[in-house]
Design a protein around this motif. Structure first.
Motif, PDB file in Angstrom:
ATOM      1  N   ARG A 169      -7.192  11.357   2.626  1.00 40.32           N
ATOM      2  CA  ARG A 169      -5.901  11.587   3.279  1.00 40.32           C
ATOM      3  C   ARG A 169      -5.408  10.322   3.979  1.00 40.32           C
ATOM      4  O   ARG A 169      -4.464  10.368   4.749  1.00 40.32           O
ATOM      5  N   ASP A 170      -6.048   9.209   3.723  1.00 42.50           N
ATOM      6  CA  ASP A 170      -5.764   7.964   4.426  1.00 42.50           C
ATOM      7  C   ASP A 170      -4.459   7.358   3.926  1.00 42.50           C
ATOM      8  O   ASP A 170      -4.380   6.853   2.806  1.00 42.50           O
ATOM      9  N   GLY A 171      -3.428   7.406   4.754  1.00 49.19           N
ATOM     10  CA  GLY A 171      -2.142   6.847   4.370  1.00 49.19           C
ATOM     11  C   GLY A 171      -2.182   5.350   4.161  1.00 49.19           C
ATOM     12  O   GLY A 171      -1.340   4.793   3.459  1.00 49.19           O
ATOM     13  N   ARG A 172      -3.180   4.679   4.742  1.00 52.05           N
ATOM     14  CA  ARG A 172      -3.281   3.233   4.548  1.00 52.05           C
ATOM     15  C   ARG A 172      -3.608   2.895   3.103  1.00 52.05           C
ATOM     16  O   ARG A 172      -3.215   1.840   2.597  1.00 52.05           O
ATOM     17  N   LEU A 173      -4.332   3.792   2.432  1.00 53.36           N
ATOM     18  CA  LEU A 173      -4.591   3.584   1.006  1.00 53.36           C
ATOM     19  C   LEU A 173      -3.285   3.579   0.225  1.00 53.36           C
ATOM     20  O   LEU A 173      -3.061   2.744  -0.647  1.00 53.36           O
ATOM     21  N   VAL A 174      -2.427   4.541   0.527  1.00 58.47           N
ATOM     22  CA  VAL A 174      -1.134   4.633  -0.166  1.00 58.47           C
ATOM     23  C   VAL A 174      -0.315   3.363   0.077  1.00 58.47           C
ATOM     24  O   VAL A 174       0.269   2.794  -0.856  1.00 58.47           O
ATOM     25  N   ASP A 175      -0.267   2.912   1.325  1.00 50.20           N
ATOM     26  CA  ASP A 175       0.471   1.680   1.624  1.00 50.20           C
ATOM     27  C   ASP A 175      -0.111   0.499   0.861  1.00 50.20           C
ATOM     28  O   ASP A 175       0.625  -0.382   0.396  1.00 50.20           O
ATOM     29  N   GLY A 176      -1.441   0.472   0.717  1.00 52.55           N
ATOM     30  CA  GLY A 176      -2.077  -0.600  -0.036  1.00 52.55           C
ATOM     31  C   GLY A 176      -1.735  -0.539  -1.515  1.00 52.55           C
ATOM     32  O   GLY A 176      -1.510  -1.569  -2.158  1.00 52.55           O
ATOM     33  N   TRP A 177      -1.695   0.676  -2.073  1.00 51.65           N
ATOM     34  CA  TRP A 177      -1.331   0.821  -3.480  1.00 51.65           C
ATOM     35  C   TRP A 177       0.087   0.317  -3.743  1.00 51.65           C
ATOM     36  O   TRP A 177       0.355  -0.300  -4.771  1.00 51.65           O
ATOM     37  N   LEU A 178       0.993   0.601  -2.810  1.00 55.26           N
ATOM     38  CA  LEU A 178       2.400   0.337  -3.061  1.00 55.26           C
ATOM     39  C   LEU A 178       2.840  -1.067  -2.633  1.00 55.26           C
ATOM     40  O   LEU A 178       3.632  -1.704  -3.334  1.00 55.26           O
TER      41      LEU A 178
END
Length: 355
Positions: A169-178
């Motif tokens: 659920r780590d939103g930082r992963l999503v920011d890293g992907w994008l």
């Protein structure tokens, strides 16, 4: 690899190795490539070049056999700094992933690095030759195997996910992907810095963050360019009754190549969506851009072979595809046909939806 080989050329190919279409060295042409091969040959010692693949990427690939005999190897000679960095990423990803997959036996599907001189002049990466026929060549010959090949490919993805995956659920992963991938589009394509392009990029970021943040997202080692052309397969035999529409068994995956876009904690859905979009390009002749626009309008990416894939997966696969190709080769940023067919329609659709 960027670009595709016409079906009529695929059907006549006899030399295939490591997911690449190979031709005799004399057919390769281009003086600069001949010079690269000469330099690389001096570095690697006595031997002979057996086949060369120029392709459409910034990496010259050749098959070579040493003077002492033994199995042939693939020699990759990057033409640009971007290509060197892509091969470094591939080499390192395969090494780390291979160690994780060793207990499952999937390590055999990865290319083996035999020699790495990517910091030398000329830079060279030497890999073992994996067995099998590229999946896109198989489908060009026998498109009726698309569902069976998809099932075999997705079974491999399931095994990789089982060995390396989890939920986050780590939103930082999503920011890293994008973040990095959106920046590649903005930095390398002038149109993306204009009003319409910027609006499309902002809308894409907002949509994906809304879909992926604050809820469980399945993460695992992802290939990033999981397409039939990057799979090697053992072709199933003909049916005993010689019915050309039937076969015995399914295509067996014997190798997975081109790991330059791999990610240890990537969104697992991206590889399934990439495979679905690549099938649409191979079997129906529809560009990644046209298919992604249709997914935006329908709210889902759907193919008979793959079933429904969430819109977020389709958008992630499209973003991985365009940013990965732009990062490997700056030439695509000047390719008007590619921009018009693949990149611009999706961002225009997103900008219009946001407006």
């Amino acid at each position: 690899m960027t670009g595709r080989v016409p079906v009529r050329e695929l059907l006549g190919v006899r030399e295939v190795a490591g997911g690449l279409l190979l031709v005799p060295p004399g057919v390769a042409g281009r003086a600069a490539d001949e010079l690269r091969l000469r330099w690389a040959g001096r570095e690697l010692g006595r031997g002979r070049w057996e086949a060369v693949a120029r392709g459409c990427s910034d990496v010259l690939v050749a098959r070579r056999r040493s003077a002492g005999g033994g199995p042939p190897v693939l020699v990759k000679c990057p033409r640009t700094g971007e290509a060197v960095r892509a091969l470094v990423r591939e080499r390192d990803a395969v090494a780390v992933l291979g160690a994780q997959l060793a207990p499952s036996g999937l390590r055999e599907l990865l290319p083996q690095t035999l020699d790495s001189r990517l910091g030398a002049r000329p830079p060279v990466l030497v890999q073992g030759v994996l067995p099998g026929l590229p999946g896109d060549v198989l489908l060009a010959r026998r498109p009726g195997l698309s569902a069976a090949l998809t099932a075999s490919a997705f079974a491999v993805l399931d095994e990789v996910r089982g060995a390396t995956g989890g939920s986050s659920r780590d939103g930082r992963l999503v920011d890293g992907w994008l973040g990095h991938r959106l920046a590649v589009l903005s930095d390398r394509v002038r149109w993306c810095r204009g009003a319409e392009g910027t609006a499309g990029l902002l809308a894409l970021r907002a949509l994906l963050r809304s879909e992926l943040t604050g809820r469980p997202v399945e993460v695992a080692w992802t290939h990033g360019d999981f397409t039939p052309g990057n799979l090697l397969v053992r072709e199933p035999g003909p049916h005993p009754l010689a019915d050309p529409s039937r076969t015995t068994g399914s295509p067996e995956i014997t190798g997975v190549v081109d790991w330059a876009d791999a990610l240890a904690d990537g969104p697992a859905v991206v590889d399934r969506a990439s495979f679905a979009l690549a099938l649409g390009r191979l079997l129906d002749g529809r560009s990644w851009g046209a298919q992604t626009v249709q997914a935006l309008r329908a709210g889902v990416l759907h193919r008979p072979e793959t079933g429904g894939i969430p819109l977020s997966g389709a958008l992630l696969a499209w973003l991985w595809h365009v940013s990965g190709n732009l990062e490997k080769s700056r030439r695509l940023a000047r390719n008007r046909h590619w921009l018009r067919e693949v990149l611009v329609p999706v961002l225009r659709e997103l900008a219009g939806t946001a407006g």
